[in-house]
Design an enzyme around this catalytic site. Sequence first.
Site, PDB file in Angstrom:
ATOM      1  N   ASP A 343       3.578   6.325  32.444  1.00 11.98           N
ATOM      2  CA  ASP A 343       2.549   5.691  31.623  1.00 11.98           C
ATOM      3  C   ASP A 343       1.306   6.580  31.555  1.00 11.98           C
ATOM      4  OD1 ASP A 343       1.353   3.224  30.324  1.00 11.98           O
ATOM      5  OD2 ASP A 343       0.014   3.435  32.037  1.00 11.98           O
ATOM      6  N   GLU A 379       4.730   9.378  28.501  1.00 15.65           N
ATOM      7  CA  GLU A 379       3.935   8.801  27.418  1.00 15.65           C
ATOM      8  C   GLU A 379       2.805   9.803  27.228  1.00 15.65           C
ATOM      9  OE1 GLU A 379       1.824   4.602  26.156  1.00 15.65           O
ATOM     10  OE2 GLU A 379       1.543   5.311  28.208  1.00 15.65           O
TER      11      GLU A 379
END
Length: 734
Positions: A343, A379
């Site tokens: 993330d 990401e």
Amino acid sequence: METWPGSAYPLGATFDGSGTNFALFSEVAEKVELCLFDEKGEETCVSLVEVDAHVWHAYLPLIQPGQRYGYRVTSPYNPKTGQRGNPNKLLLDPYAKATCGDIDWDPSLFAYNFGDPLSENDLDSAKHMVLGVVINPFFDWAGDRHPRTPYNETVIYEAHVKGLTELHPDVPVDQRGTYAGLAHPAIIEHLQKLGITALELMPVHQFVQDSTLLDKGLRNYWGYNTIGFFAPQNSYSSTGDLGQQVQEFKGMVRSMHDAGIEVILDVVYNHTAEGNHLGPTISFRGIDNQAYYHLVDDDKQFYMDYTGTGNSLNAGNPHTLQLIMDSLRYWVIEMHVDGFRFDLASTLAREFYEVDKLSTFFEMVQQDPIVSQVKLIAEPWDVGPGGYQVGNFPPQWTEWNGKYRDTVRDFWRGEPSTLGEFASRITGSADLYEDDGRRPVASINFVTAHDGFTLADLVSYNEKHNDANGENNNDGESTNRSWNSGVEGPTDDKVVLAIRARQERNFLATLLLSQGVPMILHGDEFGRTQQGNNNTYAQDSELSWVHWDTADHSLSDFVSALARLRKEHPTFRRRSFFDGRPVKRGQGEPLSDIVWLTPGGSEMEEENWDAGFGRSIGVFLNGNGIHGRDSRGQRVTDVNFAIFFNAHDDAVDFTLPSEEFGGMWEVVVDTAGNEADSAPRTAGDVIPVTAKSLVILREYVAPEVEVDHSVASSLSAAAGANTPTSLPHMPEVG
């Protein structure tokens, strides 16, 4: 309490079959106490007197699995200089392998008095804290092995542990919303039917429920608020939170591996649940604030925030970097997971300020013999300056391709001037990944993910409808590149519903047949809606869960068929980029591995790409020389394919290209349902492609006449061949 010196490694609480070793890093500590709690919450503290390289440690021979514990760290308290020690605050071990309970947001959890951030609060927080738990690390893996599916054969399914299982009628009630529920045969069979090879789980590292959400009657559903990087979320356990969650998680992974499905974790190493300078002191902040967090250089009272959550972990500090790497190795070695999706991964590359793909974190991953061998998905952005880094991660990494999502959405909603970029995205985004030696599989292709509209909402809403979140619809992304097909939200209009059904199939077909690695959001195969809410981070409710009872099974069957087509034909999952480019082939040159076509059947000219109104395009995929395996494992050469995309508002006639591309063609997919199962077509034939639809054709190969090799057939043939047309004259016997 009997104590021995123990060892400084490994960090955390480690049960060896007899007793437990405890080790905690803190460079600023003046004193460290290990605090043990019994079932009634009574606390016993043991001072750790052994210190090696800033690691405080002891071995307690009587401590067994299930023991609850925490730490108290005495160190200076001066927020202005970044020092936040307070022995009155019980602290969670950053290396705790399991946790029990949760914090309740009592004022004692904060190191300051509300209204005065520089003050010191000496209330004891122990009764309001989440506790670490000593676990039994032993587990019968029964010969479990990582599936290690090659990237080009991988199909990812992004799912939430609770959201996927909470409403499944075949999952026992006490297993719904848990790791055991994920391992239920009904869930696994569904994933296998869809052709899923990798289950990507939204955060399962122990996370904290936000006080601001609890005050609104909401909960942190997504889980991007980590407090324990080694502990599986205890609320997802059906059997208990005193170590049972670890055993249950391992059992789930073993079941997935038995089915040939990899398990990938969405991990949040960019920040923690302690928030900004006004947040609670529950772990890292009280142990060694300056080591674990990026602090503002000019005023260390405050935290650098590249994540929008209040703080950023300092991956440039060797001890913080060790924490991250130890966590990754633990989940691979002990928990048998197969990869990670990072993330806001750009934050991990901010060793100082700028995003640096040569940072120490990437160097550590590159050389690590364990972590470097699993799937690594970034990401590739954060909210800091220069944070959007799509295409810029090191060669070993794959990336969520946000440009793929945006371009494919724009194309199918009919935005002009997207043909060239659309062509690039569905062929693996060579412009992003080829220069640094990566392959098409570096692109994790997706149209929808947990953050944003579901697929059904993408084709049903122009605007977000997030009122249920309690933020006056101000939260969530406002630019969704969506199109409601003519009506905002639910409708009974059959024309609108037909368009939406085609659009869902257009997105899914484009996704599954693009070069790269496709990722499907859970429930999209069923037409799951969130009623226009594109930010359900706080919606732990039926709004977010998958409704199996109202599933669109025809759409699910469509996804399964596309996944089979992808699996059976390596043309759709090439290991290398196409040699052909979106330019015209020279006269007399052999067919390229890819040829772009106008609706008229001719090869695209440069001016065709520049036409701002162009919304229709065809592509020829040359299967000659592309090898794969049939259902019996035999090596076979693939066939040619042609795909006609029509994003116009009207039907467009596509002409099949000349015979050098293929003599006869059969329609294998028509998202409008008009041409499927029709008779084979010949070169030059015209195929009408409905507005907002696509057609996939495969070069037609007449089925071989099967030879009957049965014994009866052979004898019959032999007898027939040896039978004369007339019987010979037989001499009389006498």
